[in-house]
Each structure stands twice: as C-alpha cells, then as structure tokens.
Motif scaffolding. Sequence first.
Motif, PDB file in Angstrom:
ATOM      1  N   LEU A 116       8.940   5.560 -12.812  1.00 39.02           N
ATOM      2  CA  LEU A 116       8.443   5.911 -12.115  1.00 39.02           C
ATOM      3  C   LEU A 116       8.415   7.460 -12.103  1.00 39.02           C
ATOM      4  N   LYS A 117       7.213   7.746 -11.117  1.00 44.54           N
ATOM      5  CA  LYS A 117       6.561   9.174 -11.552  1.00 44.54           C
ATOM      6  C   LYS A 117       6.458   9.766 -10.338  1.00 44.54           C
ATOM      7  N   PRO A 118       6.663  11.343 -10.616  1.00 45.71           N
ATOM      8  CA  PRO A 118       6.240  11.951  -9.537  1.00 45.71           C
ATOM      9  C   PRO A 118       5.128  11.233  -8.154  1.00 45.71           C
ATOM     10  N   GLU A 119       4.092  11.441  -9.099  1.00 44.26           N
ATOM     11  CA  GLU A 119       2.656  11.349  -8.415  1.00 44.26           C
ATOM     12  C   GLU A 119       3.209   9.656  -7.388  1.00 44.26           C
ATOM     13  N   ASP A 120       4.002   8.988  -7.818  1.00 43.30           N
ATOM     14  CA  ASP A 120       4.309   8.212  -6.564  1.00 43.30           C
ATOM     15  C   ASP A 120       5.114   7.864  -5.872  1.00 43.30           C
ATOM     16  N   SER A 131      -3.206   2.666 -11.175  1.00 44.55           N
ATOM     17  CA  SER A 131      -1.993   3.325 -11.433  1.00 44.55           C
ATOM     18  C   SER A 131      -1.352   3.099 -11.697  1.00 44.55           C
ATOM     19  N   VAL A 132      -0.622   1.713 -11.139  1.00 43.72           N
ATOM     20  CA  VAL A 132       0.517   1.000 -11.634  1.00 43.72           C
ATOM     21  C   VAL A 132       0.478  -0.226 -12.425  1.00 43.72           C
ATOM     22  N   LYS A 133      -0.434  -0.610 -13.007  1.00 39.84           N
ATOM     23  CA  LYS A 133      -0.292  -1.621 -13.862  1.00 39.84           C
ATOM     24  C   LYS A 133       0.675  -1.267 -14.939  1.00 39.84           C
ATOM     25  N   GLY A 134       1.519  -2.548 -15.536  1.00 38.99           N
ATOM     26  CA  GLY A 134       2.791  -2.441 -16.333  1.00 38.99           C
ATOM     27  C   GLY A 134       4.006  -1.259 -16.312  1.00 38.99           C
ATOM     28  N   ARG A 135       4.042  -0.992 -15.272  1.00 40.49           N
ATOM     29  CA  ARG A 135       5.106  -0.271 -14.372  1.00 40.49           C
ATOM     30  C   ARG A 135       5.357  -1.032 -12.910  1.00 40.49           C
ATOM     31  N   PHE A 136       4.613  -1.602 -12.116  1.00 37.94           N
ATOM     32  CA  PHE A 136       5.264  -2.385 -11.041  1.00 37.94           C
ATOM     33  C   PHE A 136       4.881  -3.802 -11.320  1.00 37.94           C
ATOM     34  N   THR A 137       5.747  -4.661 -10.344  1.00 35.96           N
ATOM     35  CA  THR A 137       5.327  -6.045 -10.490  1.00 35.96           C
ATOM     36  C   THR A 137       5.642  -6.508  -8.534  1.00 35.96           C
ATOM     37  N   ILE A 138       4.912  -6.912  -8.158  1.00 32.33           N
ATOM     38  CA  ILE A 138       4.854  -7.809  -7.311  1.00 32.33           C
ATOM     39  C   ILE A 138       5.513  -8.829  -7.259  1.00 32.33           C
ATOM     40  N   SER A 139       6.505  -9.870  -6.186  1.00 30.18           N
ATOM     41  CA  SER A 139       7.546 -11.005  -6.208  1.00 30.18           C
ATOM     42  C   SER A 139       7.182 -11.273  -4.962  1.00 30.18           C
ATOM     43  N   ARG A 140       7.319 -12.143  -4.629  1.00 31.02           N
ATOM     44  CA  ARG A 140       7.638 -13.186  -3.741  1.00 31.02           C
ATOM     45  C   ARG A 140       8.432 -14.108  -3.771  1.00 31.02           C
ATOM     46  N   THR A 141       9.091 -14.664  -2.169  1.00 31.93           N
ATOM     47  CA  THR A 141      10.389 -15.560  -2.126  1.00 31.93           C
ATOM     48  C   THR A 141      10.273 -15.896  -0.817  1.00 31.93           C
ATOM     49  N   THR A 162       8.281   2.471   4.248  1.00 30.65           N
ATOM     50  CA  THR A 162       9.460   3.267   3.684  1.00 30.65           C
ATOM     51  C   THR A 162       8.585   4.334   2.784  1.00 30.65           C
ATOM     52  N   LEU A 163       9.661   5.651   2.930  1.00 31.90           N
ATOM     53  CA  LEU A 163       9.889   6.680   1.854  1.00 31.90           C
ATOM     54  C   LEU A 163       9.495   6.323   0.330  1.00 31.90           C
ATOM     55  N   VAL A 164       8.848   6.591  -0.254  1.00 32.36           N
ATOM     56  CA  VAL A 164       9.531   6.617  -2.249  1.00 32.36           C
ATOM     57  C   VAL A 164       9.846   8.008  -2.660  1.00 32.36           C
ATOM     58  N   THR A 165      10.165   8.696  -3.189  1.00 33.89           N
ATOM     59  CA  THR A 165      10.307  10.353  -3.155  1.00 33.89           C
ATOM     60  C   THR A 165      10.770  10.749  -5.147  1.00 33.89           C
ATOM     61  N   VAL A 166       9.720  10.984  -5.954  1.00 33.86           N
ATOM     62  CA  VAL A 166      10.472  10.591  -6.974  1.00 33.86           C
ATOM     63  C   VAL A 166      10.331  12.241  -7.737  1.00 33.86           C
ATOM     64  N   SER A 167      11.026  12.630  -8.055  1.00 36.13           N
ATOM     65  CA  SER A 167      11.515  13.892  -8.937  1.00 36.13           C
ATOM     66  C   SER A 167      11.149  14.161  -9.831  1.00 36.13           C
ATOM     67  N   SER A 168      10.753  15.236 -10.597  1.00 33.08           N
ATOM     68  CA  SER A 168      10.360  15.220 -12.050  1.00 33.08           C
ATOM     69  C   SER A 168      11.836  16.358 -12.644  1.00 33.08           C
ATOM     70  N   PHE A 213       1.203  -1.573   0.297  1.00 29.99           N
ATOM     71  CA  PHE A 213       0.532   0.096   0.113  1.00 29.99           C
ATOM     72  C   PHE A 213       1.280   1.391   0.363  1.00 29.99           C
ATOM     73  N   ARG A 214       0.461   2.264  -0.047  1.00 28.06           N
ATOM     74  CA  ARG A 214       1.014   3.739   0.228  1.00 28.06           C
ATOM     75  C   ARG A 214      -0.340   5.112   0.156  1.00 28.06           C
ATOM     76  N   GLN A 215       0.735   5.657   0.832  1.00 32.21           N
ATOM     77  CA  GLN A 215      -0.285   6.820   0.773  1.00 32.21           C
ATOM     78  C   GLN A 215       1.397   8.155   0.967  1.00 32.21           C
ATOM     79  N   ALA A 216       0.569   9.223  -0.079  1.00 34.84           N
ATOM     80  CA  ALA A 216       1.177  10.051  -0.399  1.00 34.84           C
ATOM     81  C   ALA A 216       0.770  11.195   1.149  1.00 34.84           C
TER      82      ALA A 216
END
Length: 123
Positions: free
Chosen positions: A86-90, A63-73, A117-123, A37-40
Amino acid sequence: QVQLVESGGGLVQSGGSLRLSCVVSGRTFSSYRMGWFRQAPGKEREFVAAISKFGYGTEYANSVKGRFTISRTNAANTVSLRMNSLKPEDTAVYYCAASGHMSGWLDSDVDYWGKGTLVTVSS
C-alpha cells in the motif's frame, strides 16, 4: 432490496497490507458482477477492481495492478479486496459495488453501492 456492507478499512503503514470485505444480502449473490471503487479527498470516485459472477474473470485499474487482488466466495455472499504494498496514494474511501448489467463499470452500470470503508495509508 440488496444491501452491501463493507468492512476491513483502517490505518496502515506504507508498504503494508489490508483486506477489505463486502457482504451482500437480499438477492442471489451470483446474479451480480462485483466491483470495488474508491474516492480520495477532492477527487472523483474511480474504478479499482472487478470480478465476474462466478469469479472466473477479474479486472483491475492500472494504478493497482500487481498489488491488489479481488476474489469472491459465492457460498458466503462475499467479495474481498486484498491490498498489498500500500501507498499513501491509495488513501481513500473504498466502496463495494454490484452490477446486474452484462459489462461496463461506469456509475450507470452500478445497481447497488455500499456505504464505504476508509483506508488510510501513512508515509
């Protein structure tokens, strides 16, 4: 008690990539469906992606289809989220989540949350 610890967040340029990881301890990892999940700032927490107990099924927010991939081990008790293009909106705090329920990813379906964990995408 089950503990989830995220890592991999940081500052990236628009169009770049990051991989987030979540390590789970305290219980049999394969007992849980795993999600991200994410919270802006100023927004409600939203569903991003999820994966079934053994990794055979995945689900993504539009909003993330085609760009994000989830996996597990499962052998390593880890779930990952590969984020490309990645986009600033992420930009958001990303949270790992574990669910022992059969289906659904509402907040009420989540049994355990990571600290984020914080993800910051600069434009």
